[in-house]
Design a protein around this motif. Structure first.
Motif, PDB file in Angstrom:
ATOM      1  N   ARG A   1       1.402   3.200   2.216  1.00 31.28           N
ATOM      2  CA  ARG A   1       2.278   3.601   3.463  1.00 31.28           C
ATOM      3  C   ARG A   1       3.493   2.439   3.653  1.00 31.28           C
ATOM      4  N   CYS A   2       3.370   1.557   2.588  1.00 33.12           N
ATOM      5  CA  CYS A   2       4.558   0.470   2.717  1.00 33.12           C
ATOM      6  C   CYS A   2       5.762   1.137   1.925  1.00 33.12           C
TER       7      CYS A   2
ATOM      8  N   CYS B   1       3.425  -2.714   8.687  1.00 30.93           N
ATOM      9  CA  CYS B   1       2.802  -1.606   7.917  1.00 30.93           C
ATOM     10  C   CYS B   1       1.564  -1.259   8.947  1.00 30.93           C
TER      11      CYS B   1
ATOM     12  N   CYS C   1       1.004  -1.130  -0.146  1.00 29.10           N
ATOM     13  CA  CYS C   1       0.017  -0.079   0.191  1.00 29.10           C
ATOM     14  C   CYS C   1       0.987   1.073   0.145  1.00 29.10           C
TER      15      CYS C   1
ATOM     16  N   CYS D   1      -1.809  -1.565   5.974  1.00 35.92           N
ATOM     17  CA  CYS D   1      -2.284  -2.881   5.333  1.00 35.92           C
ATOM     18  C   CYS D   1      -1.807  -4.058   6.124  1.00 35.92           C
TER      19      CYS D   1
HETATM   20 ZN   LIG Z   1       0.905  -1.177   3.687  1.00 37.67          ZN
END
Ligand SMILES: [Zn+2]
Length: 337
Positions: free
Chosen positions: A169-170, A239, A167, A242
């Protein structure tokens, strides 16, 4: 085959008559109807996506026309909201589909509702805060979204498929401090770059809608140097979004805080976290596009009839408006969220 408006697309074997049928039954939300959003929504409308929801908080300005392909000088004169102007042009291009225009600022309070009932969400925004909100809402409701961004001559795009891919934010665990990111209002952008990124996003959406496997990579392009680079982004262990399902942006704990200052024709914006912004560096960039002064404590910047006073922690007061959404747009444009 009988000639119809989609005949060239139906001849393309990966779509065919069945794919076209699926496209016509599909629903898509496009968030941000600017350089990316006008190209994405134009392509999806002409491709016959049955329902399009166009969402934007801003109105059309002269400097948009260089790359925001659905607008013209009359839209600038009448200061039409971008979602409304774009919907009007697209209804004229394809009267067989449904187009809804929504003039609003996307926030933690309304994002889930704004993406409800659609099959996929397309990112045409210009700031990370809204993208992180879309990321949270899409993961929570298990809805795919296509990230896109462009600056100067380069840009990037990535598909986020909940449960299958990394995602946002990864890729970017933390949002950078205000003022740290370049943006198109201080560093410029080419219409060719936004056009390529938006076309890639639209193609990925069509692939998803006809049931093809979406591209699992981050694609980075530069139209000036003619470069295409594809990188694999692995889901990041732990994360928060996700893996752990902690939707910090949706919960509002990481989003900025805006208040109109009564009787002062001003709005205050407080970022979610305090930062130490190198104001002298930001002054150098902002001085290209407006009047600036820095007194060692705060940076003041004037443009578009507004004055921004920025403190080193990222807190700002924007004079010349009482509209919170307008103030956020101004802050996002010149400082960045
Ligand atoms: Zn993520």
């Amino acid at each position: 085959m009988i000639e119809n408006r989609y005949s060239k697309q139906i001849l393309f074997q990966q779509i065919g008559p069945e794919g076209q049928e699926k496209i016509s039954r599909s629903k898509v939300a496009v968030i941000g109807i600017g350089a990316l959003g006008t190209v994405i929504s134009s392509q999806l409308c002409r491709a016959g996506v049955g329902y399009l929801r166009l969402i934007d908080r801003d109105f059309v300005e002269l400097s948009n026309l260089q790359r925001q392909i659905l607008f013209d000088e009359e839209d600038v004169r009448s200061r039409l909201p971008k979602a409304v102007a774009a919907a009007g042009k697209l209804r004229a291009a394809n009267s067989e589909i449904t187009i809804e225009d929504v003039v609003t600022d996307v926030t933690a309070r309304n994002v889930e509702q704004l993406i409800s009932g659609v099959d996929i969400v397309l990112d045409g925004t210009d700031n990370l805060e809204t993208r992180f909100l879309i990321n949270d809402a899409s993961l929570k409701t298990k809805k795919p979204w296509v990230y896109g961004g462009a600056l100067g001559s380069h840009g990037m795009t990535m598909n986020v498929i909940p449960g299958k891919s990394a995602c946002l934010r990864c890729l970017l665990p933390e949002s950078p401090p205000p003022g740290a990111m370049q943006n198109c209002d201080t560093d410029g952008v080419l219409g060719a770059a936004t056009g390529v990124v938006a076309s890639l996003q639209a193609a990925e959406a069509l692939k998803y809608l006809v049931g093809r496997e979406p591209r699992p990579t981050l694609l980075i392009i530069d139209v000036w140097d003619g470069e295409f680079v594809e990188l694999t982004v692995q889901p990041r262990p732990h994360c928060p979004a996700c893996d752990k399902g902690e939707y910090e942006y949706l919960a509002g704990t990481r989003t900025s805080w805006t208040t109109a200052l009564c009787g002062r024709n001003a709005v205050q914006i407080v970022p979610p976290k305090e930062h130490q912004i190198p104001l002298h560096e930001l002054q150098e960039r902002l001085s290209r596009v407006g009047r600036t002064s820095y007194n060692g404590f705060l940076l003041s910047f004037e443009a578009e009839g507004r004055e921004l006073m920025l403190f080193p922690t990222g807190r700002a007061i924007i004079r010349g408006t009482t509209d919170e959404a307008e103030a956020r747009t101004f802050y996002t444009r010149y400082v960045g969220l």
